[in-house]
Design an enzyme around this catalytic site. Structure first.
Site, short mmCIF file in Angstrom:
data_model
loop_
_atom_site.label_atom_id
_atom_site.label_comp_id
_atom_site.label_asym_id
_atom_site.label_seq_id
_atom_site.Cartn_x
_atom_site.Cartn_y
_atom_site.Cartn_z
N GLU A 298 28.29 36.54 38.19
CA GLU A 298 29.35 36.40 39.21
C GLU A 298 28.68 36.16 40.58
O GLU A 298 27.60 36.70 40.85
CB GLU A 298 30.12 37.73 39.21
CG GLU A 298 31.22 37.89 40.21
CD GLU A 298 31.85 39.31 40.12
OE1 GLU A 298 31.25 40.21 39.46
OE2 GLU A 298 32.92 39.51 40.71
N LYS B 170 39.09 34.74 39.76
CA LYS B 170 39.18 36.12 39.27
C LYS B 170 40.52 36.77 39.61
O LYS B 170 40.95 36.76 40.77
CB LYS B 170 38.03 36.94 39.88
CG LYS B 170 37.90 38.37 39.34
CD LYS B 170 36.67 39.05 39.95
CE LYS B 170 36.40 40.42 39.38
NZ LYS B 170 35.19 41.03 39.99
N CYS C 114 33.71 39.59 35.44
CA CYS C 114 33.37 41.00 35.59
C CYS C 114 34.52 41.95 35.28
O CYS C 114 34.90 42.09 34.13
CB CYS C 114 32.78 41.24 36.98
SG CYS C 114 31.70 42.71 36.98
#
Ligand code: ACM
Length: 271
Positions: free
Chosen positions: A38, A109, A145
């Site tokens: 990330e 995200k 993540c």
């Protein structure tokens, strides 16, 4: 099929240096699907949008997409990497996907972790991409993540047809490497979690990243499990075989279909 991760220590706020590091690592790899961490170009710890906006870049019109496209073409790679994405005055914690044919797509995200909530806009849409690689048609879903913490995310990627989940990460809590074999098992797919290593300090706060990148199989196996200080590109070879049968009487997709058809549950699962 060769599956790889790049586990390394991005230098905080030094985008140029991170481009160089990433290019050097990736040029040593050929014929592989490879996942990077990330926010691989900027590092992780920011207090505000203002602190990161000038380090963020457009996707696919920014330099990083072009750099990865060139490397993918040269070395026959499918590359999934985290990147701080600028869109006007907004910044997203995104991942982009390229192959030797060029830019394929991006994912922003959804589940922002900790102080990311002060920095990034939330993404709103999951993505599964069709990728042709080594004479095989693959469907690659992307999550970033902390998205792992919500089983709904990987389940939804499964329902969208993902065979592989690429998972760029900057993990600081210890749980994800333990959970990923179960995400792979319960959705009958392969997962590739690429985490970073090292420490990062900003103002009064220090974070330590846990490394331990993992590649998991639909049988809940670790095909790769790195240590917290391993650094570089690491690869495994596997056939991508998705057998949905759990027992003679249980097939994951068929059982899921029935599950979602049950009246009481239907309202709880928005698909
Ligand atoms: C995280 O989502 N970077 C823990």
């Amino acid at each position: 099929m060769k599956l790889s991760v790049l586990q390394f220590n991005p230098i905080h706020k030094n985008v140029q240096k991170n481009y160089e590091l990433i290019e050097n690592y990736l040029l040593s790899l050929k014929d592989s699907i490879v996942v990077l961490p990330e926010l691989a170009t900027t590092g992780y710890l920011f207090e505000s949008r203002e602190e990161i906006i000038d380090l963020a870049e457009e996707v696919p019109n920014g330099h990083f997409t072009k750099l990865l496209e060139n490397i993918a073409k040269k070395n026959n790679l499918v590359i999934v990497s985290g990147v701080a994405e600028r869109d006007g005055e907004k910044v997203f914690n995104s991942s982009l996907l390229v192959s030797k044919s060029g830019f394929i797509g991006k994912y922003r995200k959804i589940n922002l972790f900790y102080k990311e909530k002060n920095v990034f806009e939330e993404g709103e849409k999951l993505e599964v991409f069709d990728v042709n690689f080594m004479d095989q048609s693959l469907r690659i879903g992307v999550m970033i993540c902390f998205d792992w913490f919500f089983p709904e995310i990987s389940r939804k990627l499964k329902l969208m047809g993902a065979q592989i989940i690429a998972h760029p990460s900057n993990l600081v809590l210890p749980y994800c490497p333990k959970a990923m074999p179960i995400r792979a098992l319960e959705n009958k797919l392969y997962t590739i979690t690429a985490n970073r290593i090292g420490m990062e300090k900003n103002q009064n706060e220090t974070l330590k990243f846990i490394g331990q990148s993992v590649i998991c199989s639909p049988k809940a196996e670790y095909l790769l499990k790195l240590n917290e200080n391993d650094e570089g590109i690491f690869s495994i070879e596997t056939d991508i075989i998705i057998n949905e049968n759990i027992t003679k009487y249980n097939n994951l997709s068929q059982d899921l279909k029935k599950l979602y058809e049950k009246e009481q549950l239907r309202s709880n699962f928005k698909r």
